[in-house]
Design a protein around this motif. Sequence first.
Motif, PDB file in Angstrom:
ATOM      1  N   ILE A 140       3.412   1.613  -0.106  1.00 23.61           N
ATOM      2  CA  ILE A 140       2.065   1.210  -0.541  1.00 23.61           C
ATOM      3  C   ILE A 140       1.773   1.794  -1.922  1.00 23.61           C
ATOM      4  N   SER A 141       2.092   3.066  -2.113  1.00 21.20           N
ATOM      5  CA  SER A 141       1.867   3.719  -3.407  1.00 21.20           C
ATOM      6  C   SER A 141       2.622   3.008  -4.521  1.00 21.20           C
ATOM      7  N   ALA A 142       3.876   2.659  -4.254  1.00 22.28           N
ATOM      8  CA  ALA A 142       4.708   2.021  -5.278  1.00 22.28           C
ATOM      9  C   ALA A 142       4.187   0.634  -5.636  1.00 22.28           C
ATOM     10  N   VAL A 143       3.815  -0.145  -4.630  1.00 21.09           N
ATOM     11  CA  VAL A 143       3.266  -1.479  -4.906  1.00 21.09           C
ATOM     12  C   VAL A 143       1.925  -1.347  -5.625  1.00 21.09           C
ATOM     13  N   TYR A 144       1.134  -0.381  -5.212  1.00 20.56           N
ATOM     14  CA  TYR A 144      -0.183  -0.170  -5.818  1.00 20.56           C
ATOM     15  C   TYR A 144      -0.077   0.278  -7.275  1.00 20.56           C
ATOM     16  N   SER A 145       1.111   0.736  -7.684  1.00 23.86           N
ATOM     17  CA  SER A 145       1.268   1.174  -9.076  1.00 23.86           C
ATOM     18  C   SER A 145       1.003   0.050 -10.069  1.00 23.86           C
ATOM     19  N   LEU A 146       0.967  -1.174  -9.603  1.00 23.16           N
ATOM     20  CA  LEU A 146       0.609  -2.294 -10.480  1.00 23.16           C
ATOM     21  C   LEU A 146      -0.786  -2.119 -11.070  1.00 23.16           C
ATOM     22  N   ILE A 147      -1.544  -1.185 -10.512  1.00 20.86           N
ATOM     23  CA  ILE A 147      -2.878  -0.893 -11.026  1.00 20.86           C
ATOM     24  C   ILE A 147      -2.810  -0.403 -12.471  1.00 20.86           C
ATOM     25  N   LEU A 148      -1.624  -0.022 -12.910  1.00 25.12           N
ATOM     26  CA  LEU A 148      -1.468   0.409 -14.302  1.00 25.12           C
ATOM     27  C   LEU A 148      -1.824  -0.703 -15.294  1.00 25.12           C
ATOM     28  N   PHE A 149      -1.861  -1.938 -14.830  1.00 25.84           N
ATOM     29  CA  PHE A 149      -2.268  -3.036 -15.709  1.00 25.84           C
ATOM     30  C   PHE A 149      -3.770  -3.011 -15.968  1.00 25.84           C
ATOM     31  N   ALA A 150      -4.495  -2.248 -15.168  1.00 23.02           N
ATOM     32  CA  ALA A 150      -5.940  -2.064 -15.401  1.00 23.02           C
ATOM     33  C   ALA A 150      -6.149  -0.728 -16.105  1.00 23.02           C
ATOM     34  N   LYS A 151      -6.887  -0.740 -17.185  1.00 26.16           N
ATOM     35  CA  LYS A 151      -7.180   0.516 -17.880  1.00 26.16           C
ATOM     36  C   LYS A 151      -8.237   1.277 -17.098  1.00 26.16           C
ATOM     37  N   PRO A 152      -8.130   2.628 -17.080  1.00 29.15           N
ATOM     38  CA  PRO A 152      -9.081   3.410 -16.281  1.00 29.15           C
ATOM     39  C   PRO A 152     -10.439   3.584 -16.959  1.00 29.15           C
TER      40      PRO A 152
END
Length: 190
Positions: A140-152
């Motif tokens: 789940i953590s690895a798939v969720y890493s796609l969140i890097l496409f969103a800036k914080p």
Amino acid sequence: MGFVDPLAAMLLSLGISAALIAAYFYMAAQGKDLKELVIPSFAFGFFDFASGFRMSQFWPFPGPLSAYNMLFGDPLMILGLLLMAGSLMIYKQQNLRSISIPGAMLGIYLFIEAAAMVNFKLETGDQLISALGLYVISGISAVYSLILFAKPDNGKKYLYYIAFILLALTALIALFIGYVAIYQHLQAPP
């Protein structure tokens, strides 16, 4: 020379690596300088890669037990590559978005391995729950890493905090399994 099982050290390194990635998401959400993560991430990434490669290619389990070489060695080797690449990208001040794509693919790999672990009874009893928890949360953590496409920024920091929590759980599970393995290996050395 007898067989030496390095699995406990590998699990501890996995836990530390997950904690370093969790620190990245936390620090990025806070807008902090990420340079202090470069050297430890590269060092643990190198250890993960080297030990995962050794396990994948040379761990001396014969026949049906050789599935364990793939089960843990392959994902650790890939994680090591991602950590080393990520640390270099941070050092060069590059955006880490592109690294999340192979990270997500690693997550899918971990889900397949979790299913295989259950279906082929690669882990049983007390070991099954902790191992399955590690593979599912890591996936789940690895798939969720796609969140890097969103800036914080612009109200999206919470997405990075979710990644931080998932990776912190991954780290805790890996460290727990690693510390139990140390105790068990000391109780009955190979």
